[in-house]
Every structure is written in structure tokens, then in C-alpha cells.
Design an enzyme around this catalytic site. Structure first.
Site, short mmCIF file in Angstrom:
data_model
loop_
_atom_site.label_atom_id
_atom_site.label_comp_id
_atom_site.label_asym_id
_atom_site.label_seq_id
_atom_site.Cartn_x
_atom_site.Cartn_y
_atom_site.Cartn_z
N SER A 241 32.18 41.07 25.06
CA SER A 241 32.23 41.17 26.57
C SER A 241 31.23 40.08 27.28
CB SER A 241 31.23 42.45 27.10
OG SER A 241 29.98 42.40 26.40
N ASN B 297 21.71 49.02 24.06
CA ASN B 297 22.01 50.23 25.01
C ASN B 297 21.18 50.44 26.40
OD1 ASN B 297 23.72 50.37 22.72
ND2 ASN B 297 22.58 52.44 21.97
N TYR C 137 25.16 56.89 24.00
CA TYR C 137 26.02 55.47 24.14
C TYR C 137 27.26 55.39 23.35
CZ TYR C 137 27.42 50.97 24.38
OH TYR C 137 28.19 49.57 24.69
N THR D 298 47.35 58.98 68.30
CA THR D 298 47.27 59.87 67.14
C THR D 298 48.79 59.97 66.57
OG1 THR D 298 47.76 61.82 68.56
CG2 THR D 298 45.44 61.23 68.27
N HIS D 299 48.82 60.25 65.34
CA HIS D 299 50.26 60.33 64.69
C HIS D 299 50.76 58.73 64.98
CE1 HIS D 299 49.65 64.70 64.42
NE2 HIS D 299 49.10 64.38 65.61
N GLN E 188 31.33 49.72 27.55
CA GLN E 188 31.40 48.18 28.02
C GLN E 188 32.28 47.88 29.02
OE1 GLN E 188 30.62 45.70 24.70
NE2 GLN E 188 32.89 44.79 25.12
N LYS F 110 56.84 31.68 62.24
CA LYS F 110 56.03 32.71 61.93
C LYS F 110 54.69 32.55 61.88
CE LYS F 110 57.43 36.09 59.61
NZ LYS F 110 57.35 37.75 60.22
N ASN G 126 51.61 34.64 60.77
CA ASN G 126 51.45 36.01 60.17
C ASN G 126 49.87 36.50 59.84
OD1 ASN G 126 54.37 36.50 59.55
ND2 ASN G 126 54.07 35.13 57.65
N GLU H 85 46.56 41.77 55.73
CA GLU H 85 47.23 42.30 54.65
C GLU H 85 46.36 42.16 53.44
OE1 GLU H 85 51.64 41.53 55.58
OE2 GLU H 85 50.28 39.72 56.15
N SER I 205 55.16 30.82 57.50
CA SER I 205 56.36 31.12 56.47
C SER I 205 56.76 29.86 55.75
CB SER I 205 57.34 31.95 57.06
OG SER I 205 58.54 31.88 56.41
N1 ARG Z 1 27.92 45.14 24.88
C1 ARG Z 1 27.48 46.11 24.87
C2 ARG Z 1 27.90 46.98 26.39
O1 ARG Z 1 28.00 46.10 27.26
C3 ARG Z 1 25.76 46.41 24.92
C4 ARG Z 1 25.38 47.51 24.29
C5 ARG Z 1 25.99 47.54 22.85
N2 ARG Z 1 25.39 48.36 22.00
C6 ARG Z 1 25.93 48.69 20.60
N3 ARG Z 1 25.28 49.49 20.04
N4 ARG Z 1 27.07 48.03 20.14
O2 ARG Z 1 28.03 48.20 26.64
#
Ligand code: ARG
Length: 480
Positions: free
Chosen positions: A23, A109, A316, A154-155, A321, A282, A284, A289, A276
Site C-alpha cells: 500500500s 495494526n 485486524y 417544486t417538481h 488496507q 458554446k 459550457n 458538471e 466546445s
Molecule cells: N499496511 C497495513 C494496512 O494498511 C498495515 C497493517 C498491516 N498489518 C499486518 N499485520 N499486515 O492496513
């Protein structure tokens, strides 16, 4: 390498597994949070005698250096599973084995639970600050448009005359409620998770209370098993963000409509009107949007997070993640929309004559006529039928309700006298409203005053939130 969680002595992770499970790319947005959390944890470990002072001082200096290098854009972290392992691996690279003292009585964790809470708190400060500015700007705009009449709907059918000021205080009321929602998020987030360890606590003589004070949270999480799997604060944050974006989206739809030729109530300054590539004429409303389009992403993030959480057993689970994308995108989306909304609103010009003409050319004062008859003692339902007959007669004769003569009206029903007909004036229609929270100028002025007070409270609340940079400075002073 140590950090690749090969602690149990097995081979390191297969590169494809590392890539799949990492991550780090998103986590880098949590680096400041992670460093602040580590500094507080280290300070606590040193105070409790778990890490000797001299070693703590070296780790402290290492963490402080990482913060400054990151601030200068010079930090490159090793490729690891997540930001926690990347920081640890980098400290090992720089300090050697002493770096290993930092992870006592802590797990990733509880570490990620802390980083996310610090992130949400920091975002709430920014979001509340921006909300306070937006609510104040909408209140100013409302004040400037107290006398601009336009139809309400309304509507999506013309309903009753209102002032444009009333429309702006309506939007401001939505965003003021969003400030309340983010205050609630803040309260849910203001609980310190670090130090519960992986799930069951630690046998080391730690002091979570000290960590809490250092990180300026109001309370400690009460149960470690709950703590490591708890993303309720993230859900509340995503919900508040999605709801705010839905408000922005509804406003955007009004402005897309109002700037169309069909409505013709407002025009966009060239600076915010997109062209456009094919149709030279145009102008826009892409900005509005896109606000509407991006609100879909915010809603998706909330739903994604709910689905991630729904099947998880207590404790956990690595599924958690997957909170990262939705959570990190929420703040960025909300802040960009709040900012562009303020800019865009300042670049929309209402055509007061066209708005007034839309009101004058319709039968939107019909309810006012009925209420004028009610004031003469008639039951509302009778009055409603009499005015209904008048409106139908006007339509047949091609006469605008606001211009009917007394003899024309009396031919429909003799109770429609001059005094009653006076209520058909659109300006009077707006001015005469008496109920609290109505479109009358005095009511809108009271709404504006209340919104300004709410904006000030929101600004003060935003100011009072402990910020990462402040926490870092204080912890950096507090030599390990
Ligand atoms: N990268 C993990 C997360 O974002 C951190 C906790 C990971 N814990 C583990 N026991 N692998 O949730």
C-alpha cells in the site's frame, strides 16, 4: 531485508506478492502522520524506560531528519509493504540495529489506526476552514441579492416567488449542516488507538495516556481488539464527505439549469465557462458538471468502504488496507470542490431583469391570493378553488395573473376584490411571508445573521484542531 516481514525466518516475499500487497504508493500520503505517531511513541517508550535515553535520542534524530527531508521533497523511501515498514527500513539503513527499538509495544495494526485518525483530523481542520469561508461567502451573496426575485421550483415546475437571497441562504444552510457533520466526525476520530499492539495489548510497562497527551487526543480507545478493526471514524468521514458533495452537486444542477438558454437566469464569466471544440458559440458550465460528476466518486468511496467492512470478523484483517483509496480521496475531493465552488460562485452573474420577468409572467402568486382570501375568513380549501378557477380563466383569456383587473376577477368570483388582488404582486408575495424561515427579506436577514455566526463558530473550531506541523514541532523539541 528485515522490513519485508520475513521475521519468522522464511524466505522474503515473492516480488509479485509484494507488489500486489503493498500500500506504499498511497501510504506515502500518510508519511507525516506516521512520523508524528512514531515520535510520540518513542517519547513514551523513553519516558517509561523501555528504550534507553541515548538510543531514543538517536532514533529521535533519525525521525526528525526524515520529516525535514520529506518537507524538502528529498526523501526516497525503500520499496516496502507499507509506509510503516518503509520508515523502519530506512531507519535501519541509517542507524543500524538501534532502529529496532522503536517498534516495542506497537504493531502496524494500531499504527495505521493512528495514522488514519491523524489524517482525518488534519483534513477536518482544512474542510471546516473551507466550509466556514463558503458559508460566509454564500451569506454575503444572499445579502446582495435580497431584492432579486426569481421563481422557486417544486417538481422543477415554477412554484412561488422567492428572493435569490433565499436561495443562497438555502445552500448555505446545507453547508452549515455539513460543518456539523464534520464536527461529529472529529468527535468520533478524537480517540487515540496507539499502544493496543496487534490486538490484545502489551506486557511492557507502557503509558498510553502519555502518548494520548503528546498527540492531543481527548481519550484512549477502550478495547484493543475493537481498535485494530475499527474504521467507524472513516465511515463517518466518508459519509460527511459524500453528503457535502451531494449538496454541492444539487447546487451545481441549479447552476447548470440557470445558465442554460431555457432558464436564462444567469451567465458564466468567461474565466469559468468552457468552450466546445466544434461549436464556436458554446459557453459550457463544465465546472458545475464536474462538481456533480465528482460527487459520484465521493458516494462511491463511502459505499466502497462500507462493503470492505461488512464481512470482517473482529480484529485486524488485511482487507482493511483497502480503506486507503476511498479515505485518502475523500479529503482531496471535498477540498477541491469547496475551493472551486467559492471561485465559481463569484463568477456567476444573475440577470435580475430576466429573473423578475420570469416571476411576473407566471401564476406563482396563486397561493398568495388564496391566503388573502383566507384572511377574509374563507376556509383555505374554498379559497384554493376560487383562485384555481381564476387561474384557469386567466389561461383561457391569455391574461397574466399579476395584471388581472378587479372586474375580470369578480366575474370569476365576487370575493376576488381589489384588496385580495393586491396579493398578486410578486414583490408583495415575498415581503408578506411571516413564518420563521421564509423568503421574506426580514427572515432572510435573520438567516444570514445566523449563518454568519455559524461560519464564525466553524472557523474557531477549525483553528482549535491540533495540526500535524504543530505536533511535530512540539515532539521534535521534546528530545527523546
Ligand atoms: N499496511 C497495513 C494496512 O494498511 C498495515 C497493517 C498491516 N498489518 C499486518 N499485520 N499486515 O492496513
Amino acid at each position: 531485508m528485515l522490513a519485508k516481514t520475513a521475521a519468522s525466518g522464511g524466505p522474503g516475499l515473492h516480488p509479485e506478492v509484494l507488489a500486489f500487497s503493498s500500500s506504499l504508493a498511497l501510504d506515502l500520503q500518510l508519511l507525516r502522520e506516521d512520523l508524528v505517531g512514531s515520535l510520540a511513541h518513542l517519547t513514551m517508550l523513553a519516558e517509561c524506560g523501555i528504550v534507553p535515553r541515548a538510543e531514543a535520542a538517536r532514533i529521535h534524530a533519525g525521525l526528525v531528519a526524515l520529516w525535514h527531508e520529506h518537507a524538502r521533497g528529498e526523501l526516497r523511501l525503500p520499496d516496502e509493504e507499507d509506509v510503516h515498514m518503509a520508515v523502519e527500513a530506512e531507519l535501519f539503513r541509517r542507524l543500524g540495529d538501534v532502529a529496532g527499538l522503536l517498534h516495542s509495544a506497537r504493531s502496524r495494526n494500531d499504527q495505521i489506526a493512528l495514522d488514519l485518525r491523524l489524517h482525518v483530523r488534519e483534513q477536518c481542520a482544512e474542510i471546516l476552514g473551507a466550509l466556514s469561508e463558503l458559508v460566509a461567502a454564500l451569506a454575503d451573496r444572499a445579502e446582495a441579492e435580497l431584492d432579486t426575485l426569481l421563481p422557486s421550483y417544486t417538481h422543477r415546475q415554477r412554484a412561488q416567488p422567492i428572493s435569490l437571497g433565499y436561495l443562497f441562504t438555502a445552500y448555505a444552510s446545507m453547508f452549515a449542516r455539513d460543518a456539523d457533520a464534520f464536527r461529529f466526525v472529529l468527535a468520533q476520530t478524537d480517540v487515540m488507538p496507539l499502544g493496543v499492539g496487534a490486538i490484545a495489548g502489551t506486557s511492557l510497562p507502557t503509558d498510553r495516556e502519555l502518548t494520548r497527551r503528546l498527540l492531543r487526543f481527548s481519550a484512549l480507545t477502550a478495547n484493543g481488539l475493537d481498535t485494530v478493526g475499527d474504521r467507524d471514524f472513516a465511515l463517518d468521514y466518508s459519509f460527511a464527505g459524500a453528503r457535502l458533495m451531494v449538496h454541492a452537486s444539487r447546487l451545481a444542477t441549479d447552476f447548470v439549469d440557470f445558465t442554460s438558454t431555457e432558464f436564462g437566469f444567469a451567465t458564466l464569466d468567461g474565466e469559468i465557462a468552457c468552450g466546445s471544440s466544434m461549436m464556436p458559440q458554446k459557453k459550457n458550465p463544465d465546472v458545475f458538471e464536474l462538481i456533480r460528476g465528482k460527487s459520484g466518486r465521493a458516494v462511491g468511496n463511502l459505499v466502497g468502504l462500507l462493503v470492505t467492512l461488512k464481512g470482517l470478523p473482529a480484529g485486524y484483517n488485511r482487507d482493511l488496507q483497502e480503506d486507503r483509496g476511498p479515505l485518502l480521496e475523500t479529503g482531496a475531493l471535498v477540498r477541491s470542490v469547496l475551493s472551486i465552488l467559492q471561485l465559481a460562485l463569484s463568477k456567476v452573474r444573475f440577470d435580475r431583469d430576466r429573473c423578475r420577468a420570469a416571476v411576473a409572467g407566471d401564476a406563482m402568486q396563486a397561493t398568495d391570493l388564496a391566503e388573502a382570501l383566507v384572511r377574509t375568513g374563507l376556509p383555505f380549501r374554498t379559497a384554493y378553488q376560487i383562485v384555481g378557477a381564476l387561474v384557469r380563466r386567466c389561461q383561457e383569456a391569455g391574461v397574466v395573473l399579476g395584471t388581472v383587473t378587479e372586474s375580470f376577477a369578480r366575474a370569476v368570483d365576487p370575493r376576488l376584490d381589489a384588496k385580495v388582488l393586491a396579493a398578486a404582486n410578486p414583490l408583495k408575495s415575498v415581503e408578506r411571508k411571516q413564518s420563521v424561515g421564509s423568503t421574506s427579506p426580514s427572515s432572510v436577514k435573520a438567516q444570514i445573521a445566523a449563518l454568519r455566526a455559524a461560519a464564525q463558530r466553524t472557523a474557531a473550531d477549525a483553528q482549535a484542531i491540533p495540526r500535524l506541523a504543530e505536533l511535530f514541532s512540539a515532539l521534535a523539541e521534546h528530545k527523546g
